[in-house]
Design an enzyme around this catalytic site. Structure first.
Site, short mmCIF file in Angstrom:
data_model
loop_
_atom_site.label_atom_id
_atom_site.label_comp_id
_atom_site.label_asym_id
_atom_site.label_seq_id
_atom_site.Cartn_x
_atom_site.Cartn_y
_atom_site.Cartn_z
N GLY A 105 0.77 -1.19 -0.01
CA GLY A 105 -0.19 -0.15 -0.08
C GLY A 105 1.18 1.15 -0.12
N LEU A 106 1.28 1.68 -1.33
CA LEU A 106 2.49 2.80 -1.14
C LEU A 106 1.63 3.81 -1.87
CD1 LEU A 106 5.30 0.46 -2.55
CD2 LEU A 106 4.84 1.18 -0.33
N MET A 151 0.84 7.57 2.46
CA MET A 151 1.02 7.49 3.76
C MET A 151 2.35 5.99 3.74
SD MET A 151 0.29 9.16 6.07
CE MET A 151 0.32 8.16 7.71
N LYS A 209 -6.40 1.94 2.02
CA LYS A 209 -7.57 2.31 2.50
C LYS A 209 -8.13 1.56 3.38
CE LYS A 209 -11.37 4.89 -0.06
NZ LYS A 209 -10.53 6.12 0.05
N SER A 236 0.16 8.72 13.56
CA SER A 236 -0.41 10.05 13.69
C SER A 236 0.68 10.92 13.22
CB SER A 236 -0.74 10.66 14.98
OG SER A 236 -1.11 11.73 14.82
N GLY A 237 0.17 11.82 12.40
CA GLY A 237 1.26 13.10 11.70
C GLY A 237 0.89 13.29 10.27
N GLY A 238 0.05 12.54 9.84
CA GLY A 238 -0.37 12.84 8.26
C GLY A 238 1.07 12.31 7.39
N LYS A 287 -5.82 5.69 19.14
CA LYS A 287 -5.64 6.79 17.84
C LYS A 287 -7.04 7.36 17.95
CE LYS A 287 -4.02 8.72 14.16
NZ LYS A 287 -5.00 8.73 13.19
N HIS A 339 -7.56 9.83 20.33
CA HIS A 339 -6.51 10.97 19.98
C HIS A 339 -6.98 11.86 18.96
CE1 HIS A 339 -4.01 12.69 16.90
NE2 HIS A 339 -3.03 12.62 17.79
N ASN A 340 -7.98 11.45 18.02
CA ASN A 340 -8.31 12.08 16.75
C ASN A 340 -9.71 12.75 17.37
OD1 ASN A 340 -6.63 10.64 15.30
ND2 ASN A 340 -8.07 10.50 13.45
N GLU A 361 -8.65 15.95 19.03
CA GLU A 361 -7.97 17.05 18.34
C GLU A 361 -9.13 17.72 17.66
OE1 GLU A 361 -5.63 15.05 15.06
OE2 GLU A 361 -7.14 16.06 13.75
N TYR A 362 -10.48 17.07 17.67
CA TYR A 362 -11.59 17.27 17.16
C TYR A 362 -11.83 18.81 18.36
CZ TYR A 362 -13.48 14.91 13.64
OH TYR A 362 -13.71 14.15 12.35
N HIS A 378 -38.92 2.50 37.39
CA HIS A 378 -37.58 1.96 37.01
C HIS A 378 -36.96 1.89 38.52
CE1 HIS A 378 -38.03 2.07 32.94
NE2 HIS A 378 -38.48 3.22 32.72
P1 NBP Z 1 -5.47 5.77 0.68
O1 NBP Z 1 -6.39 5.47 1.93
O2 NBP Z 1 -5.69 6.70 -0.34
O3 NBP Z 1 -5.44 4.17 0.18
C1 NBP Z 1 -4.66 3.88 -1.20
C2 NBP Z 1 -3.67 2.92 -1.15
O4 NBP Z 1 -4.73 1.64 -1.01
C3 NBP Z 1 -3.14 2.15 -2.57
O5 NBP Z 1 -1.93 1.74 -2.34
C4 NBP Z 1 -4.05 1.21 -3.17
O6 NBP Z 1 -3.46 0.56 -4.05
C5 NBP Z 1 -4.41 0.52 -1.91
N1 NBP Z 1 -5.68 -0.24 -2.17
C6 NBP Z 1 -6.95 0.06 -2.16
BR1 NBP Z 1 -7.70 1.83 -2.33
N2 NBP Z 1 -7.88 -1.14 -2.33
C7 NBP Z 1 -6.91 -2.13 -2.36
C8 NBP Z 1 -7.27 -3.49 -2.69
N3 NBP Z 1 -8.54 -3.82 -2.66
N4 NBP Z 1 -6.18 -4.39 -2.77
C9 NBP Z 1 -5.01 -3.81 -2.51
N5 NBP Z 1 -4.55 -2.60 -2.44
C10 NBP Z 1 -5.62 -1.47 -2.21
O7 NBP Z 1 -4.02 5.76 1.16
P2 NBP Z 1 -3.17 6.81 2.13
O8 NBP Z 1 -3.95 8.14 2.23
O9 NBP Z 1 -1.64 6.81 2.17
O10 NBP Z 1 -3.71 6.06 3.55
C11 NBP Z 1 -3.40 4.91 3.70
C12 NBP Z 1 -3.99 4.39 5.09
O11 NBP Z 1 -3.40 5.40 6.30
C13 NBP Z 1 -5.37 4.90 5.12
O12 NBP Z 1 -6.26 3.71 6.12
C14 NBP Z 1 -5.64 5.84 5.97
O13 NBP Z 1 -6.73 6.14 6.68
C15 NBP Z 1 -4.31 5.85 7.04
N6 NBP Z 1 -3.80 7.27 7.45
C16 NBP Z 1 -3.71 8.47 6.64
C17 NBP Z 1 -3.30 9.45 7.09
C18 NBP Z 1 -3.34 10.56 5.91
O14 NBP Z 1 -2.65 11.63 6.32
N7 NBP Z 1 -3.37 10.48 4.61
C19 NBP Z 1 -2.86 9.64 8.17
C20 NBP Z 1 -3.00 8.56 9.18
C21 NBP Z 1 -3.46 7.36 8.56
P3 NBP Z 1 -3.48 1.04 -5.50
O15 NBP Z 1 -2.24 1.92 -5.63
O16 NBP Z 1 -3.48 -0.24 -6.38
O17 NBP Z 1 -4.79 1.81 -5.94
#
Ligand code: NBP
Length: 496
Positions: A20-21, A24, A86, A139-141, A193, A196-197, A200-201, A469
């Site tokens: 999952g690249l 994040m 996701k 945490s930390g985006g 976590k 924590h969120n 944050e709200y 009651h």
């Molecule tokens: P996304 O939440 O946008 O997910 C995209 C990734 O999920 C891609 O690698 C995509 O693969 C993969 N994916 C999906 Br969608 N469906 C899939 C499936 N069925 N099989 C395999 N791979 C699949 O990515 P992100 O924003 O980097 O966040 C990742 C996680 O971290 C999430 O759970 C998010 O809630 C959490 N998070 C995010 C943040 C932030 O600031 N963004 C902060 C903290 C936590 P593909 O490339 O093939 O489409």
């Protein structure tokens, strides 16, 4: 197995793998590699792996794979595989694909924003297969993921022995202590976590109320208020959120005629939400913990987002009342400091409630979460990072079983000193018609905790009248019911 492909296969040499690249996962993978860990890479869509190697391949030792099988094969045992996809169905899909390829003792880590109930379910399912499942808050985006997040891992203690040092090495450190520690079994990491969120709200809502009070009540400009927040950031309120508030208030953009307009005046005043605040409140309701600060913050966002309803009310013009108006003379004197005090006191309440919720979750699920340790790992990397968390850590270090953070000597004194200002600010807001749901509900919570007797006695009487009651009595043990439609006498209901 000495065929051609295995001859060229380098063998399992990766310390950790990330699948999952997107934003994040890519940044976490780079962070692992930059910290000397051989990092295996896989993504459903190959181009994300290729791009990472092309752009950042020289940052560390990466082992890219084109398929899941070779990704798994490239990892040293016990395999440590971090899923950053996701949250929800995608996470389940990836786990289902991965599990048949793994062996006993391997560790699957979900770093996505999963609901802790899902994490509990997944942990049970993988444990039955001899695998460890670690749901971890990150945490930390994207910035934090790359340069040092705050990490909240759950799962088995055993898995933390194999995983903890790697996670701690990529977490941000404050005063030499990494912002990562073992939280507790199964869903504990994702639960913490989530809270924590939620906090944050609440924190953001309180800051927005302070801004509104000073803007409406004193007629200060955003630029003037940026200075106020910068000053506050040098005291007890020092935090990332106060710091960025000043930056937002300072920012201008060209308006319709090209002249600079404060950005805050150009932004639509409808706050959005991704759902973790709502989860926190839903869970708090189930646990019976009054997290009023978080709930008010979630509902304030909902009210702001009810755009059509707000427009209809304004168009009708029938809901009368004051609409701000500047304070002057003695009323204005010291108002900035009073708002600062009210903000601080309300913030202490919101955090106290959040920590109560962590305790309630920990009790409910048998997690044994160390609240002081949670304050410690929130000091860096995450959105609510603040000086203030050192005080919370000290409070729980002194007494891990504090009935409320508000009872800690330091916080009790701080809130006690702030309370006159707090009451003045809430009363002024009510008089001027400025909504302050966070400030006022925090004050009501504080007063509710302090009161020897609450109106709940009457509620119990009402419940007994319409629903039999029953109620307890202050003067004797037992459970009682009054025969309201009978002769008005009282019956003891419990066995005695
Ligand atoms: P996304 O939440 O946008 O997910 C995209 C990734 O999920 C891609 O690698 C995509 O693969 C993969 N994916 C999906 Br969608 N469906 C899939 C499936 N069925 N099989 C395999 N791979 C699949 O990515 P992100 O924003 O980097 O966040 C990742 C996680 O971290 C999430 O759970 C998010 O809630 C959490 N998070 C995010 C943040 C932030 O600031 N963004 C902060 C903290 C936590 P593909 O490339 O093939 O489409």
């Amino acid at each position: 197995m000495a065929d051609e492909s295995s001859a060229s296969f380098p063998g399992p040499r990766a310390d950790i793998g990330v699948t999952g690249l997107a934003v994040m996962g890519r940044n976490l993978a780079r962070n692992f590699a930059r910290n000397g860990h051989v990092t295996a890479l896989y993504n459903r869509t190959q181009s994300r792996v290729d791009e990472l190697i092309e752009q950042f391949g020289d940052e560390g030792d990466f082992v890219p794979s084109t398929d899941l099988k070779s990704f798994v094969a490239s990892l040293k045992r016990p395999r440590r595989i971090m899923i950053m996809v996701k949250a929800g169905k995608a996470t389940d899909a990836v786990i289902d694909e991965l599990v048949p390829l793994l062996e006993e003792g391997d560790i699957v880590i979900d770093g996505g924003n999963a609901h802790f109930d899902d994490t509990r379910r997944r942990e049970q399912a993988l444990k039955a297969k001899g695998l460890h499942f670690v749901g971890t808050g990150v945490s930390g985006g994207e910035e934090g993921a790359l340069n040092g997040p705050s990490i909240m891992p759950g799962g088995s203690k055993e898995s933390y022995e194999a995983l903890g040092p790697i996670l701690e090495s990529i977490a941000v450190a404050v005063d030499g202590t990494p912002c990562c520690t073992y939280v507790g079994p199964d869903g504990a990491g994702h639960f913490v976590k989530m809270v924590h969120n939620g906090i944050e709200y609440a924190d953001m809502q309180l800051i927005a109320e302070a801004y509104e009070l000073l803007r409406q009540g004193l007629g200060k400009t955003p630029a003037e208020l940026a200075d106020v927040f910068r000053t506050w950031n040098e005291g007890d309120l020092e935090s990332f959120l106060i710091e960025i508030t000043a930056r937002v208030l300072d920012k201008t953009h060209p308006g319709a005629d090209g002249s600079p307009v404060p950005l805050v005046d150009l932004i639509v005043d409808a706050a959005e939400q991704k759902g973790t605040g709502r989860w926190t409140v839903q869970t708090a309701l189930e646990l019976g913990v009054p997290t009023t600060g978080i709930a008010e913050a979630v509902f304030a966002r909902s009210l702001s987002g009810s755009v059509d309803q707000r427009k209809a009310v304004q168009a009708a013009g029938t809901l009368v009342g004051p609409t701000g108006g500047s304070l002057a003379g003695a009323e204005a004197e010291g108002f900035v400091d009073a708002v600062r005090d009210a903000l601080y006191a309300s913030k202490v309440v919101a955090y106290a409630q959040g920590f109560d919720m962590i305790q309630a979750g920990s009790d409910q699920y048998g997690w044994d979460v160390d609240k002081g340790a949670m304050a410690t790992i929130w000091r860096g990397g995450c959105i609510i990072r603040a000086q203030f968390l050192n005080r919370i850590k000290e409070a729980y270090d002194k007494d891990a079983h504090l009935a409320s953070l508000l009872l800690d000597e330091y916080f009790a004194a701080a809130v006690g000193n702030a309370q006159d200002s707090w009451r003045r600010v809430v009363a002024t807001a009510v008089r001027l018609g400025i909504p302050v749901p966070g400030f006022s509900s925090a004050l009501s919570y504080y007063d509710g905790l302090r009161r020897e007797r609450l109106g709940a006695a009457l509620v119990q009487g009402q419940r007994d009248l319409f629903g039999a009651h029953t109620y307890g009595r202050v003067d004797k043990p037992g459970t009682f019911h009054t025969l309201w439609s009978g002769d008005g006498s009282e019956e003891r209901q419990d066995a005695h």
